[in-house]
Scaffold this active site. Structure first.
Site, short mmCIF file in Angstrom:
data_model
loop_
_atom_site.label_atom_id
_atom_site.label_comp_id
_atom_site.label_asym_id
_atom_site.label_seq_id
_atom_site.Cartn_x
_atom_site.Cartn_y
_atom_site.Cartn_z
N ILE A 4 -7.82 2.55 -6.90
CA ILE A 4 -7.45 4.36 -7.48
C ILE A 4 -7.51 5.05 -8.28
O ILE A 4 -8.30 5.90 -8.14
CB ILE A 4 -5.90 4.20 -6.37
CG1 ILE A 4 -5.53 3.61 -5.16
CG2 ILE A 4 -4.75 5.32 -6.93
CD1 ILE A 4 -4.18 3.24 -5.35
N GLY A 60 1.43 2.00 -4.39
CA GLY A 60 2.05 0.41 -4.13
C GLY A 60 3.36 0.03 -4.82
O GLY A 60 4.14 -1.35 -4.59
N SER A 96 1.96 6.57 -0.31
CA SER A 96 1.50 6.14 0.28
C SER A 96 0.12 6.85 0.28
O SER A 96 0.78 8.05 1.39
CB SER A 96 1.71 4.16 0.39
OG SER A 96 1.52 5.03 1.65
N CYS A 97 -1.42 6.49 0.82
CA CYS A 97 -2.48 7.24 1.13
C CYS A 97 -2.01 7.79 3.03
O CYS A 97 -1.64 8.97 3.15
CB CYS A 97 -3.39 6.71 0.73
SG CYS A 97 -3.97 5.59 2.37
N ASN A 98 -1.43 7.03 3.59
CA ASN A 98 -1.31 7.32 4.63
C ASN A 98 -0.21 8.09 4.78
O ASN A 98 -0.60 9.01 5.74
CB ASN A 98 -0.59 6.26 5.17
CG ASN A 98 -2.11 4.81 5.69
OD1 ASN A 98 -2.43 5.45 7.12
ND2 ASN A 98 -2.43 3.70 6.16
N ARG A 102 -7.20 0.07 7.97
CA ARG A 102 -7.91 -0.73 8.13
C ARG A 102 -7.20 -1.45 6.72
O ARG A 102 -6.17 -1.35 6.12
CB ARG A 102 -8.96 -0.24 7.14
CG ARG A 102 -8.51 0.70 5.75
CD ARG A 102 -9.68 1.22 5.14
NE ARG A 102 -9.07 2.16 3.80
CZ ARG A 102 -9.36 1.49 2.87
NH1 ARG A 102 -10.27 0.73 2.24
NH2 ARG A 102 -8.37 2.38 1.27
N HIS A 126 -13.50 1.25 5.84
CA HIS A 126 -13.02 2.90 6.50
C HIS A 126 -12.05 3.37 6.70
O HIS A 126 -12.15 3.82 8.20
CB HIS A 126 -14.81 3.14 6.41
CG HIS A 126 -16.18 2.31 5.65
ND1 HIS A 126 -15.94 2.91 4.32
CD2 HIS A 126 -17.01 1.60 5.67
CE1 HIS A 126 -17.14 2.17 3.71
NE2 HIS A 126 -17.50 1.57 5.03
#
Lengths: 278, 278, 278, 278
Positions: free
Chosen positions: D14, D114, D143-145, D172, D220
């Site tokens: 990141i 995180g 978070s990215c999700n 992933r 990925h």
């Protein structure tokens, strides 16, 4: 001096890199690439603004390419009419059919790893038998695995010599994103000897080679273990020295973090290399 | 003649099989197994009706086992008080601590692959150095990989002899269902020599061994390639004959469908073997 | 009362289980299974001493079976001449061809999940539309995924009712040991709606269903998430009660160790079940 | 106008991207990044000629960095003394400790996914609650999700509105090359609700959200399925229109080859993007 005019057949994982490599050469001009369908790689070419022309690799391919909005510069024969040499990166077996076109058009060609060795005048490795490739019209390159391992064997100084080698290929089974092939939770073995051992003996006939190939469910990088028997004793230090001196061998240390095949991909990514290639 | 009274420490993937093996022996009696938590394997024991007793492997383990409804037969010391020998299949390092209990209780023990060789009087392989294990109190078994590959090397007849071997271990990285360890899309290498080569030389000191270990993201079976240099010439036919004659080596053919490590698991499954074990 | 005489077409992963299931029924007699080649599963049948006869599923299959030392009891027509009903577990599309033989021979049949729904008189689920299957000659079973998820939806009491459901299938892409198909490091999506949603609506037409299917690179077990909209409010407690009451639904807890699809395989293995099946 | 002086804590997967992003902004100046060890990413920084300075993130880190030949520009406090704001991309939990330094040095900070939401004044999403982040000193990013799925939910026009959503995260489990974590042949589930549903409700409290998270053995890209219940009926066409209009949502078609998470990585690679990032 005029540049060598180059075309690329097949714009997949290999053709993509080959085309990019030609663009970087001062003495070459990339006339175009040829493919048969609007794959993601071809669509990406359009997204990039068509840095070089795309030709329809087979009659009728224009239709699907047009529908996908991909500009088509002409037919395969049109491409052959403009080039001095073709770099053929089409799928295994297609290169053999393409060769008929090359012969008819009087165009030289270099075939990638997937074709049979018989397709060309010389089964070619860039260092181990470079001289044999000079002046001939059709070269067939050794596959990527064979190319790499021959470097390691060929790095042994001629004064030392190699009598035999045992090769274990631990092979990634697919490219990233492949859905047409793959393995899941399987280590698959192929009959002995692996083709890489056979190919090594074609390029360096004086070495006795055999080995085994195991397909593994990963997409980044192969690992090859080599048991090489030198004709004369060789120290670890002199072996390392030979590796450092040989072109296109990179010596890395597990302790530095290079503890996997994927770490080299990660290294390329951390270097911010285009396409994360090394 | 009275049966040997056996206990098993650690009821995981290995302890499970070890306990099952003891049950099948006419001259042994399985007194019980010991574990520290209500794992799935321990819960399955209850689901099966507790075919043999479970002991709490550490003080305090009773609480969680009780809460899960698992009957606890007693403490670790209770188990040691009833057995002649312990088969220790606890995680690496735990066996060393357990040994102190075994010595104090005057109980013999066999330690599994995860412990260091120094834990026992003899680093033991069931055929290659069987005689050395007779009469001693503490044995440490070679790991599963080492056990298998030593068979292949030891199968070479003594009249022929082996001078050296190069070992490539292509290792599954986890057991089926493991979530506490695993690799994803990675082939991970370990420093040379792999411990299997070192262990081979402990068991058969006259052989010069080295090799490399690669962890692969699969759960069923390891594949090992061996380059074995015989002291005298040996035909393929005589090598095959030696393999057929050696105990616990199964020769299979790729052409018959045994083209992967997982195919042997599949074979066990098709045989309807309990747990799909071979 | 005489037993129903049963034959099985296709002795692969499904046919294997189907045949084993028939053997366990008091009111059925397994006349034999049919396959076309000496696969590992067929070789295992021989290793087990041919607990039931094998027939050649297509003309000419005897040759390869003979060469592999597999006893062949007769032709496909021979098998059809002896049975009342065929359980067809051949690969998708083959069942449709086999049906012509069944009709000609006056034999009833049940087709497995791979065939199209049109092959049979009723698209059948063992609980949700059981009555529709009574008395008809040809049944087609819902696929394993659909069979399971329909149980969960059908478990909702009729007094509550279900208006719609959104289904996410997270599918293992291959069976253990498969080398002819697989995915590596890829999550592959299929167009919406997934066939399971369509199939659900065939079996329970009053529910509005849609969803997405994602193939994942694993070999043990699928995971399905269901968003089910009840017509009337339903508490978690009553939903759990409904699941416990419904046949062939097992409620498990993550806290007990059932935290993955593979843990159910591991559970079967720890139970020492034949083939590690549940 | 003077540029905002920025530092980055943690130069991993990141931090690497965050630093690269800062370099591209006209109104920011990257003072440096901080890390604790000569990882591959840090070694790659040196290979690239140190395009920006590296600081030792903890006392004593200089030693190992020096030994690896990495130039160290100073201590963490040195870095804090030069910046206006820190972008903290250190591993989960470390950011909370770093915050004490930030407060003491009077430096603002943005924390990555995180950390726990409590670390900051606002749990921040770049579009859904942008206004709430203005003027505060400490932001914690979703978070990215969660960031991605909130975009899809937030894209529904306010005139339509969303009452509830059911989220299935197919995740992933590791980054490419990770050897410290991973799963092999396992789909692992986490307790309901997943943290992404909880986080969604923090950012958009009026939506009722729940869902499930499944870790899958790929490196990925994640796939998320969303069942979103609009307050008013919405056509597929208007939903697509809303997606096209929303920033940082890319609508792709399976038919064009975007049939997997990895195909988006492949797309980035075919575009020859640095690091193959999108």
């Amino acid at each position: 001096m005029s540049k060598v005019k180059v075309g690329v057949a097949g714009y997949g994982v290999i053709g993509n890199r080959v085309a990019g490599g030609v663009v970087l050469q001062d003495d070459m001009e990339l006339i175009g690439v040829a493919d048969i369908a609007p794959t993601l790689a071809v669509r990406a070419l359009k997204e990039r603004g068509m840095p070089f022309p795309l030709f329809a690799a087979i009659p009728g391919a224009e239709t699907a390419l047009d529908e996908a909005g991909i500009p088509v510069a002409g037919s395969f024969d049109d491409l052959l009419g403009e080039v001095d040499i073709m770099l053929d990166a089409s799928p295994g077996g297609v290169g053999a059919k393409n060769k008929e076109h090359y012969v008819r058009a009087g165009v030289k060609a270099v075939f990638q790893g997937g074709e049979s060795a018989e397709i060309a005048d010389v089964f070619f490795h860039g260092t181990a038998n470079y001289e044999q490739g000079l002046g001939v019209d059709y070269l067939k390159l050794t596959s990527c695995n064979t190319t790499g391992l021959i470097r390691a064997v060929d790095a042994v100084p001629q004064a030392v010599g190699v009598s035999k080698t045992f090769i274990t290929i631990i092979r990634r089974v697919a490219d990233p994103g492949d859905t047409h092939r793959g393995l899941t939770n399987v280590l698959q073995v192929e009959p002995i000897p692996n083709h890489q051992a056979v190919d090594l003996m074609r390029v360096i006939p004086e070495i006795d080679a055999t080995g085994m190939l195991i397909h593994t469910p990963v997409t980044h990088g192969h690992i090859i273990t080599l048991s090489v028997t030198p004709k004369q004793a060789m120290s670890v230090a002199s072996a390392l020295e030979a590796f450092h001196a040989y072109p296109r061998i990179k010596v890395v240390r597990i302790a530095d973090g290079f503890d996997s095949a994927a770490s080299l991909f990660q290294w390329a990514r951390d270097l911010e290399n285009p396409s994360a290639d090394l």
